[in-house]
Motif scaffolding. Sequence first.
Motif, mmCIF file in Angstrom:
data_model
loop_
_atom_site.group_PDB
_atom_site.id
_atom_site.type_symbol
_atom_site.label_atom_id
_atom_site.label_comp_id
_atom_site.label_asym_id
_atom_site.label_seq_id
_atom_site.Cartn_x
_atom_site.Cartn_y
_atom_site.Cartn_z
ATOM 1 N N PHE A 249 -1.857 7.557 15.099
ATOM 2 C CA PHE A 249 -1.276 6.705 16.014
ATOM 3 C C PHE A 249 -0.997 5.191 14.710
ATOM 4 O O PHE A 249 0.200 4.783 14.827
ATOM 5 C CB PHE A 249 -0.739 6.413 17.496
ATOM 6 N N ARG A 250 -2.090 5.040 14.718
ATOM 7 C CA ARG A 250 -2.491 3.968 13.396
ATOM 8 C C ARG A 250 -1.742 4.305 12.798
ATOM 9 O O ARG A 250 -1.197 4.036 11.474
ATOM 10 C CB ARG A 250 -3.942 3.963 13.297
ATOM 11 N N TRP A 251 -2.284 5.778 11.716
ATOM 12 C CA TRP A 251 -1.542 6.456 10.589
ATOM 13 C C TRP A 251 0.329 6.229 10.882
ATOM 14 O O TRP A 251 0.901 6.070 10.195
ATOM 15 C CB TRP A 251 -1.243 7.887 10.416
ATOM 16 N N CYS B 181 6.628 10.551 15.646
ATOM 17 C CA CYS B 181 4.869 10.470 15.770
ATOM 18 C C CYS B 181 4.382 11.724 15.993
ATOM 19 O O CYS B 181 3.243 11.264 15.880
ATOM 20 C CB CYS B 181 5.423 9.468 16.855
ATOM 21 N N ILE B 182 5.157 12.374 16.598
ATOM 22 C CA ILE B 182 4.154 13.990 16.580
ATOM 23 C C ILE B 182 3.744 14.196 15.856
ATOM 24 O O ILE B 182 2.120 14.911 15.912
ATOM 25 C CB ILE B 182 4.963 14.502 17.796
ATOM 26 N N ASN B 183 4.875 13.975 14.560
ATOM 27 C CA ASN B 183 3.999 14.992 13.409
ATOM 28 C C ASN B 183 2.173 14.773 13.094
ATOM 29 O O ASN B 183 1.377 14.600 12.529
ATOM 30 C CB ASN B 183 5.035 15.167 12.419
ATOM 31 N N SER B 184 2.575 12.783 12.837
ATOM 32 C CA SER B 184 1.619 11.854 12.299
ATOM 33 C C SER B 184 0.199 12.261 13.365
ATOM 34 O O SER B 184 -1.016 12.118 12.851
ATOM 35 C CB SER B 184 1.670 10.462 12.566
ATOM 36 N N VAL C 84 -1.057 15.160 4.429
ATOM 37 C CA VAL C 84 -0.798 14.852 3.353
ATOM 38 C C VAL C 84 0.326 15.591 3.226
ATOM 39 O O VAL C 84 1.350 15.023 3.515
ATOM 40 C CB VAL C 84 -1.207 13.877 2.388
ATOM 41 N N ALA C 85 0.536 16.450 2.202
ATOM 42 C CA ALA C 85 0.741 18.030 2.311
ATOM 43 C C ALA C 85 2.068 18.514 3.179
ATOM 44 O O ALA C 85 3.355 18.316 2.590
ATOM 45 C CB ALA C 85 0.594 19.071 1.235
ATOM 46 N N THR C 86 1.097 18.695 4.295
ATOM 47 C CA THR C 86 1.817 18.647 5.665
ATOM 48 C C THR C 86 2.850 18.135 5.781
ATOM 49 O O THR C 86 4.098 17.988 6.237
ATOM 50 C CB THR C 86 1.097 19.790 6.690
ATOM 51 N N MET C 87 2.875 16.523 6.230
ATOM 52 C CA MET C 87 2.905 15.459 6.392
ATOM 53 C C MET C 87 4.347 15.554 5.708
ATOM 54 O O MET C 87 5.364 14.980 6.680
ATOM 55 C CB MET C 87 2.418 13.885 6.567
ATOM 56 N N SER C 88 4.145 15.307 4.302
ATOM 57 C CA SER C 88 5.222 15.675 3.822
ATOM 58 C C SER C 88 6.168 15.999 3.362
ATOM 59 O O SER C 88 7.883 15.951 3.426
ATOM 60 C CB SER C 88 4.561 15.772 1.665
ATOM 61 N N HIS C 89 6.045 17.518 3.964
ATOM 62 C CA HIS C 89 7.565 19.162 4.437
ATOM 63 C C HIS C 89 7.520 18.347 5.484
ATOM 64 O O HIS C 89 9.056 18.322 4.952
ATOM 65 C CB HIS C 89 6.274 19.909 4.540
ATOM 66 N N TYR C 90 7.500 17.659 6.610
ATOM 67 C CA TYR C 90 7.829 17.921 7.705
ATOM 68 C C TYR C 90 8.814 16.180 8.037
ATOM 69 O O TYR C 90 9.535 16.450 9.013
ATOM 70 C CB TYR C 90 6.797 18.231 9.075
ATOM 71 N N SER C 91 8.416 15.581 7.211
ATOM 72 C CA SER C 91 8.907 14.012 7.321
ATOM 73 C C SER C 91 9.742 14.018 5.515
ATOM 74 O O SER C 91 10.878 12.979 6.200
ATOM 75 C CB SER C 91 8.034 13.133 7.107
ATOM 76 N N GLY C 92 9.601 14.729 4.648
ATOM 77 C CA GLY C 92 10.518 14.392 3.510
ATOM 78 C C GLY C 92 9.584 13.187 2.384
ATOM 79 O O GLY C 92 10.885 12.962 1.339
ATOM 80 N N ILE C 93 9.150 12.329 2.763
ATOM 81 C CA ILE C 93 8.257 11.816 2.426
ATOM 82 C C ILE C 93 7.033 11.925 1.008
ATOM 83 O O ILE C 93 7.147 13.100 1.146
ATOM 84 C CB ILE C 93 7.326 10.893 2.957
ATOM 85 N N GLY C 94 7.481 11.655 0.388
ATOM 86 C CA GLY C 94 6.805 11.869 -1.148
ATOM 87 C C GLY C 94 5.349 12.119 -0.902
ATOM 88 O O GLY C 94 4.693 10.690 -0.052
ATOM 89 N N PHE C 95 4.157 12.830 -1.266
ATOM 90 C CA PHE C 95 3.684 13.385 -1.893
ATOM 91 C C PHE C 95 2.872 12.204 -2.308
ATOM 92 O O PHE C 95 1.371 11.407 -0.861
ATOM 93 C CB PHE C 95 3.241 14.306 -2.326
ATOM 94 N N GLY C 96 2.617 11.022 -2.796
ATOM 95 C CA GLY C 96 2.192 10.185 -3.475
ATOM 96 C C GLY C 96 2.270 9.180 -2.767
ATOM 97 O O GLY C 96 1.167 7.946 -2.772
#
Length: 330
Positions: free
Chosen positions: A63-65, A78-81, A104-116
């Motif tokens: 939840f914090r992330w 939120c479920i992905n975080s 980070v890589a998996t969250m980037s994959h499912y959210s489309g937000i850049g890895f960095g």
Amino acid sequence: MNRRLKRILKVVLPLAFGLLILWLLYRHMDMQALLSTLRSDARFGIIFLGCLFGTLGNTIRGFRWQLLNRTLDPEVRCINSILTTHGNYGVSLALPRLGEVWRVATMSHYSGIGFGRLLGTLFIDRIFDVIALGVLLLVGLLLNAPFFGQFFTANPRITAWWSDVITSPWFYIIVVFLIGLLVALLLWVGRSQRARDLVKSVVEGLQTIKTMSQKWLFYLYTVGIWVCYFLQFYICFWAFSFTQDLSLSAALLSFVMASVGVLVPTQGGMGGWHFMVIYTLMAYGVESADAQSFALIVHTCQAILWTGFVGLTSMALLPLVNRNRNTVNQ
């Protein structure tokens, strides 16, 4: 060195290091004492209750992330975080420290937000963990100040050992080596366009703490995470006859030392966690065999079995909860 060999070494070397520490700690252990504790003293229902608090703490971490990730993209799920946060610990049981990269890589994959950019939010996550751990360490030391005074007076060899360490030339060689690594890293960043772009993205992620809404909720989550982690550990004191009468301040210091031990780059902090817990409990008068039993049983149940199970389950759920959504890696 080919990639396959690198992958094998990333698993084998930390595992071998952790097993070496365990062997050094347990090579003289009375196995009958361990079996007796398992049969008649360990209350596994209480240990399981502690596991639930650990899972709650990791869920709150998710939840914090999410608060930070939502600053980068208001539509992030939120479920992905939460699931990637739990999955992080499952990956780290096989590949120490690489669980963070997977997260980070998996969250980037499912959210489309850049890895960095996500990596920057993860740095914030860990920075606040260091701050929280530092505060807990300070509180633990202050609460146990009289104990430490008596302990160091009774064990002057510890003070002499530390004096030998800081006057040894090897201490300064290691310090210079670490500074050299830092300088080399800065030079590499300065020469590599890809590295500079990654640093810029990370800085953008770091700035989310400034633009994040509900900062009070972020701080509340931080307190909640560490309260849950402490309860996960402290509740286990009530699972054994030889720890149930120890004070709250003793439990706090043991917990902090255990948290420091997790920093050892092994699967689930294996070895380092055991070392810190065993010797802290022994300092409070717990017999060596009992302290060894406590560390081995609690760590196996909580960090290896339960946290690993929750982490692997979360990894399996990720593609299911995202099956109807397009995934884009920017």
